[in-house]
Design an enzyme around this catalytic site. Structure first.
Site: not given
Length: 217
Positions: A13, A95
Site C-alpha cells: 500500500h 499485516e
C-alpha cells in the site's frame, strides 16, 4: 500453456503517517497520506491495463487486504479501468499482528526488550514467527493452485496480484523462494513498491524473485 510463465505481483500500500514515522501498523486501520494517494494514482494508468506491468488481459484475480490503506490502494490502482478487475478481500493477507507492539516504533520496543527481533521473537499477544509462516504458506499454496491450473490445465489466466503490507510482503518473498521467514529481513519493501515473483526456466518447481520495488518513490 507452454512458453508462458505465471507471475505473482505483490504491491505494498501507499504511504501512511505511521509508515513515515516507523510505527508498527497491523490491526490499526489508518488512511493513506495525500502523498500515498498520489504515489498510486499518478502511476496507475502506466502500471495497470492491457499490455502494462499488471496486464488486465492476463490477470486472473487480485487478493486485497481488508485494511483501508490496502483497499484504497486497490481502488486507486484500478479506478481508471472501464471494469473493476476480479478481486477477493481476505484477512489471509493482512499485516503481521503486532499484538502488544501495535503502534510502537522499533526504538520504543527495544527500550523494553533490547534483544527483540520480530524475525525471531514474533509479537507478544500477536502472531509468532510460526503462525506467520503458516499463514503466508497458505497464501502461496492458493496462488500456486491458480498457476498450476493455468500452466498445466489451461484454466483461467496467467497472473495473480496481492495488495498488502510491508512485513507481510517481505515474508511472502522469502517463503516464495523457499527461504526461512527470517530471511524476509533482507528484502526492503517500500510504500507503493511492486515486486514480481515468478519461476526460473518456466518451471513451477523453481520459484524466483524477478523484480523488487518497482514504482517505489
Amino acid at each position: 500453456m507452454s512458453g508462458l510463465t505465471p507471475r505473482l505481483i505483490i504491491v505494498r500500500h501507499g504511504e501512511t503517517e505511521w509508515s513515515i514515522n516507523g510505527r508498527h501498523t497491523g490491526r490499526t486501520d489508518i488512511s493513506l497520506t495525500e502523498r500515498g494517494v498520489e504515489q498510486i494514482k499518478s502511476k496507475a494508468p502506466f502500471l495497470v491495463g492491457d499490455g502494462k506491468l499488471i496486464d488486465t488481459v492476463k490477470l486472473n484475480t487480485i487478493f486485497v487486504s481488508p485494511r483501508k490503506r490496502a483497499h484504497d490502494t486497490f481502488h486507486h490502482l484500478t479506478d481508471h479501468l472501464s471494469q473493476v478487475p476480479n478481486h477477493v478481500i481476505t484477512e489471509l493477507i493482512r499485516e503481521w499482528d503486532y499484538g502488544d507492539y501495535e503502534g510502537l516504533t522499533s526504538h520504543e520496543i527495544k527500550a523494553k526488550q533490547p534483544t527483540w527481533s520480530i524475525w525471531k521473537d514474533g509479537c507478544p499477544n500477536g502472531e509468532s514467527v510460526e503462525e506467520m509462516t503458516a499463514r503466508v504458506d497458505c497464501v502461496i499454496d492458493q496462488v500456486r493452485e491458480y498457476h498450476i491450473k493455468w500452466r498445466e490445465e489451461g484454466q483461467g489466466t496467467r497472473d495473480v496480484v496481492i495488495i498488502a503490507h510491508g512485513h507481510f510482503n517481505r515474508c511472502l518473498i522469502a517463503r516464495w523462494i523457499n527461504l526461512p521467514l527470517s530471511e524476509g529481513s533482507k528484502f526492503n519493501v517500500e510504500p507503493a513498491g511492486i515486486a514480481v515473483l515468478s519461476y526460473n526456466h518456466g518451471s513451477l518447481q523453481e520459484p524466483a524473485l524477478n523484480a523488487l520495488n518497482l514504482n517505489a518513490m
